[in-house]
Design a protein around this motif. Structure first.
Motif, PDB file in Angstrom:
ATOM      1  N   PHE A  28       0.819  -1.201   0.000  1.00  0.00           N
ATOM      2  CA  PHE A  28       0.000   0.000   0.000  1.00  0.00           C
ATOM      3  C   PHE A  28       0.862   1.265   0.000  1.00  0.00           C
ATOM      4  N   PRO A  29       0.363   2.334  -0.629  1.00  0.00           N
ATOM      5  CA  PRO A  29       0.994   3.641  -0.402  1.00  0.00           C
ATOM      6  C   PRO A  29       0.942   3.959   1.085  1.00  0.00           C
ATOM      7  N   THR A  30       1.971   4.606   1.585  1.00  0.00           N
ATOM      8  CA  THR A  30       2.128   4.739   3.039  1.00  0.00           C
ATOM      9  C   THR A  30       2.489   6.167   3.422  1.00  0.00           C
ATOM     10  N   ILE A  31       1.839   6.633   4.499  1.00  0.00           N
ATOM     11  CA  ILE A  31       2.062   7.979   5.016  1.00  0.00           C
ATOM     12  C   ILE A  31       2.944   7.895   6.261  1.00  0.00           C
ATOM     13  N   VAL A  32       4.039   8.624   6.278  1.00  0.00           N
ATOM     14  CA  VAL A  32       4.899   8.725   7.457  1.00  0.00           C
ATOM     15  C   VAL A  32       4.462   9.939   8.252  1.00  0.00           C
ATOM     16  N   MET A  33       4.229   9.760   9.559  1.00  0.00           N
ATOM     17  CA  MET A  33       3.581  10.789  10.368  1.00  0.00           C
ATOM     18  C   MET A  33       4.225  10.900  11.747  1.00  0.00           C
ATOM     19  N   ALA A  34       4.291  12.120  12.252  1.00  0.00           N
ATOM     20  CA  ALA A  34       4.639  12.371  13.650  1.00  0.00           C
ATOM     21  C   ALA A  34       3.941  13.654  14.078  1.00  0.00           C
ATOM     22  N   HIS A  35       3.821  13.844  15.371  1.00  0.00           N
ATOM     23  CA  HIS A  35       3.116  15.020  15.892  1.00  0.00           C
ATOM     24  C   HIS A  35       4.054  16.223  15.954  1.00  0.00           C
ATOM     25  N   GLY A  36       3.523  17.315  16.432  1.00  0.00           N
ATOM     26  CA  GLY A  36       4.303  18.532  16.549  1.00  0.00           C
ATOM     27  C   GLY A  36       5.083  18.599  17.845  1.00  0.00           C
ATOM     28  N   SER A  37       6.248  19.166  17.803  1.00  0.00           N
ATOM     29  CA  SER A  37       7.139  19.472  18.927  1.00  0.00           C
ATOM     30  C   SER A  37       7.160  18.373  19.983  1.00  0.00           C
ATOM     31  N   ALA A  38       6.482  18.587  21.141  1.00  0.00           N
ATOM     32  CA  ALA A  38       6.538  17.646  22.251  1.00  0.00           C
ATOM     33  C   ALA A  38       5.299  16.776  22.356  1.00  0.00           C
ATOM     34  N   ALA A  39       4.398  16.838  21.385  1.00  0.00           N
ATOM     35  CA  ALA A  39       3.155  16.063  21.446  1.00  0.00           C
ATOM     36  C   ALA A  39       3.426  14.592  21.151  1.00  0.00           C
ATOM     37  N   LEU A  40       2.511  13.742  21.616  1.00  0.00           N
ATOM     38  CA  LEU A  40       2.648  12.297  21.472  1.00  0.00           C
ATOM     39  C   LEU A  40       1.679  11.764  20.428  1.00  0.00           C
ATOM     40  N   LYS A  41       1.992  10.585  19.922  1.00  0.00           N
ATOM     41  CA  LYS A  41       1.176   9.978  18.868  1.00  0.00           C
ATOM     42  C   LYS A  41      -0.258   9.735  19.325  1.00  0.00           C
ATOM     43  N   GLU A  42      -0.445   9.513  20.629  1.00  0.00           N
ATOM     44  CA  GLU A  42      -1.797   9.268  21.141  1.00  0.00           C
ATOM     45  C   GLU A  42      -2.709  10.480  21.029  1.00  0.00           C
ATOM     46  N   GLN A  43      -2.144  11.629  20.774  1.00  0.00           N
ATOM     47  CA  GLN A  43      -2.947  12.846  20.677  1.00  0.00           C
ATOM     48  C   GLN A  43      -3.554  12.966  19.280  1.00  0.00           C
ATOM     49  N   TYR A  44      -4.433  11.997  19.002  1.00  0.00           N
ATOM     50  CA  TYR A  44      -5.336  12.009  17.843  1.00  0.00           C
ATOM     51  C   TYR A  44      -4.694  11.565  16.534  1.00  0.00           C
ATOM     52  N   LEU A  45      -3.425  11.198  16.513  1.00  0.00           N
ATOM     53  CA  LEU A  45      -2.855  10.734  15.256  1.00  0.00           C
ATOM     54  C   LEU A  45      -3.442   9.401  14.829  1.00  0.00           C
ATOM     55  N   ASP A  46      -3.905   8.594  15.800  1.00  0.00           N
ATOM     56  CA  ASP A  46      -4.571   7.346  15.441  1.00  0.00           C
ATOM     57  C   ASP A  46      -5.837   7.610  14.632  1.00  0.00           C
ATOM     58  N   ARG A  47      -6.526   8.712  14.935  1.00  0.00           N
ATOM     59  CA  ARG A  47      -7.750   9.036  14.189  1.00  0.00           C
ATOM     60  C   ARG A  47      -7.428   9.374  12.733  1.00  0.00           C
ATOM     61  N   TYR A  48      -6.350  10.114  12.513  1.00  0.00           N
ATOM     62  CA  TYR A  48      -5.942  10.401  11.138  1.00  0.00           C
ATOM     63  C   TYR A  48      -5.586   9.105  10.411  1.00  0.00           C
ATOM     64  N   ALA A  49      -4.827   8.236  11.060  1.00  0.00           N
ATOM     65  CA  ALA A  49      -4.404   6.988  10.431  1.00  0.00           C
ATOM     66  C   ALA A  49      -5.595   6.117  10.063  1.00  0.00           C
ATOM     67  N   GLU A  50      -6.631   6.133  10.885  1.00  0.00           N
ATOM     68  CA  GLU A  50      -7.830   5.346  10.590  1.00  0.00           C
ATOM     69  C   GLU A  50      -8.551   5.885   9.365  1.00  0.00           C
ATOM     70  N   VAL A  51      -8.607   7.206   9.240  1.00  0.00           N
ATOM     71  CA  VAL A  51      -9.206   7.806   8.047  1.00  0.00           C
ATOM     72  C   VAL A  51      -8.406   7.423   6.807  1.00  0.00           C
ATOM     73  N   PHE A  52      -7.096   7.492   6.913  1.00  0.00           N
ATOM     74  CA  PHE A  52      -6.244   7.137   5.778  1.00  0.00           C
ATOM     75  C   PHE A  52      -6.402   5.654   5.424  1.00  0.00           C
ATOM     76  N   ALA A  53      -6.431   4.791   6.434  1.00  0.00           N
ATOM     77  CA  ALA A  53      -6.540   3.352   6.184  1.00  0.00           C
ATOM     78  C   ALA A  53      -7.838   3.009   5.469  1.00  0.00           C
ATOM     79  N   ALA A  54      -8.921   3.675   5.832  1.00  0.00           N
ATOM     80  CA  ALA A  54     -10.206   3.418   5.185  1.00  0.00           C
ATOM     81  C   ALA A  54     -10.178   3.788   3.714  1.00  0.00           C
ATOM     82  N   ALA A  55      -9.228   4.647   3.315  1.00  0.00           N
ATOM     83  CA  ALA A  55      -9.099   5.058   1.919  1.00  0.00           C
ATOM     84  C   ALA A  55      -8.025   4.269   1.181  1.00  0.00           C
ATOM     85  N   GLY A  56      -7.443   3.251   1.837  1.00  0.00           N
ATOM     86  CA  GLY A  56      -6.437   2.429   1.182  1.00  0.00           C
ATOM     87  C   GLY A  56      -5.008   2.870   1.394  1.00  0.00           C
ATOM     88  N   LEU A  57      -4.790   3.712   2.414  1.00  0.00           N
ATOM     89  CA  LEU A  57      -3.459   4.234   2.704  1.00  0.00           C
ATOM     90  C   LEU A  57      -2.950   3.661   4.020  1.00  0.00           C
TER      91      LEU A  57
END
Length: 300
Positions: A28-57
């Motif tokens: 699959f095409p793949t998105i590399v992602m990290a949060h801003g400055s001192a924020a953690l992945k649990e701060q809503y990045l899972d929600r973005y990844a779920e949206v992307f996954a539903a579209a085949g990413l």
């Protein structure tokens, strides 16, 4: 489907998640992602990844070095250049995964990492598509917006004293990441920054309200906006708030004008922290559609 991952970033182990679409056939095409400055992945990045996954990413998400699940010392220290370089390590790791199409890599960043992906897109041609959300454009210009003129001398004095102490062998000094009292010096000022930190503790309870003083000093040296004219021909989407006072709206819009085609601007009605929750549908849909268009193709 989400799996825990870890990978080496030239001696530092970074940890995060790998999302793979449950439908369709990889790689699959793949998105590399990290949060801003001192924020953690649990701060809503899972929600973005779920949206992307539903579209085949697929996506590879990681905590920055010195934060969250990732290793690294000094803890709670933000080094913008090393954070950007860790995106490059994440791409190298992603390309080893059998579910990843290494020729179709996208980069997503937000706030400080929104600046990282501008720089990344300009220097790493493995990146085939960029989404930069509420990005840091200029550490220097941003610091002049966030620090009152009558406080600049005191700010510089804190940096100089911290350097003297570190040279003498003492531990780096620290400052709050956010502060409820507007008179308290902190890394991210403003009532909206305090509110976002408090709200996000519900999803990231281990997050610490602390960064090193050196983090703020290094931020002032960081100028990712100067790279924006070099991103083309890689497609660039910028998602910008019209009332962003942390990564100022006018700086982002000026940078967008310097970018070359192909590019697109989504200007939403809100401030710096609105894309993550209040305007999540707008920000996630815009990013998803841009990645689908340029990494998968028009499916309409």
């Amino acid at each position: 489907m989400r799996n825990d991952i870890e990978f080496d970033a030239e001696g530092v182990t970074l940890r995060g998640w790998h999302y793979v679409p449950t439908e369709g056939k990889g790689p699959f095409p793949t998105i590399v992602m990290a949060h801003g400055s001192a924020a953690l992945k649990e701060q809503y990045l899972d929600r973005y990844a779920e949206v992307f996954a539903a579209a085949g990413l697929a996506s590879v998400i990681f905590d920055h070095r010195n934060f969250g699940a990732s290793d690294g010392v000094v803890r709670q220290e933000i080094d913008p250049i090393l954070q950007m370089r860790d995106y490059r390590h994440a791409i190298s790791f992603a390309q080893t995964l059998p579910s990843v199409d290494g020729a179709r890599i996208g980069a997503w960043g937000t706030s400080l990492s929104g600046g990282h992906v501008l720089m990344l897109g300009a220097i790493d041609r493995r990146v085939k598509c960029v989404v930069s959300q509420v990005p840091t454009i200029s550490g220097h210009a941003g610091s002049l917006r966030r620090t009152r003129a009558d406080q600049m001398a005191a700010s510089r004095a804190r940096f100089e004293e911290d350097r003297r102490r570190r040279f003498a062998g003492e531990l780096p000094g620290t400052m709050p990441l956010v502060a409820e009292d507007p008179q308290t010096a902190c890394f991210n000022g403003g009532a909206d920054a305090w509110a976002f930190f408090q709200e996000s503790l519900k999803v990231a309870p281990t997050r610490r309200n602390e960064v090193t003083l050196r983090s703020a000093e290094m931020l002032r040296e960081y100028e990712p906006g100067i790279y924006i004219g070099r991103i083309s021909p890689t497609p660039l989407l910028m998602i910008v708030g019209n009332r962003d006072t942390l990564t100022a709206t006018d700086l982002a819009l000026q940078a967008y004008e310097r970018a070359l085609q192909p590019k697109k601007l989504v200007l939403f009605d809100g401030g710096h922290y609105d894309p993550y929750v209040r305007l999540f549908q707008i920000s996630s849909t815009a990013a998803r559609d841009w990645f689908v268009e340029h990494l998968i193709g028009d499916t309409k």
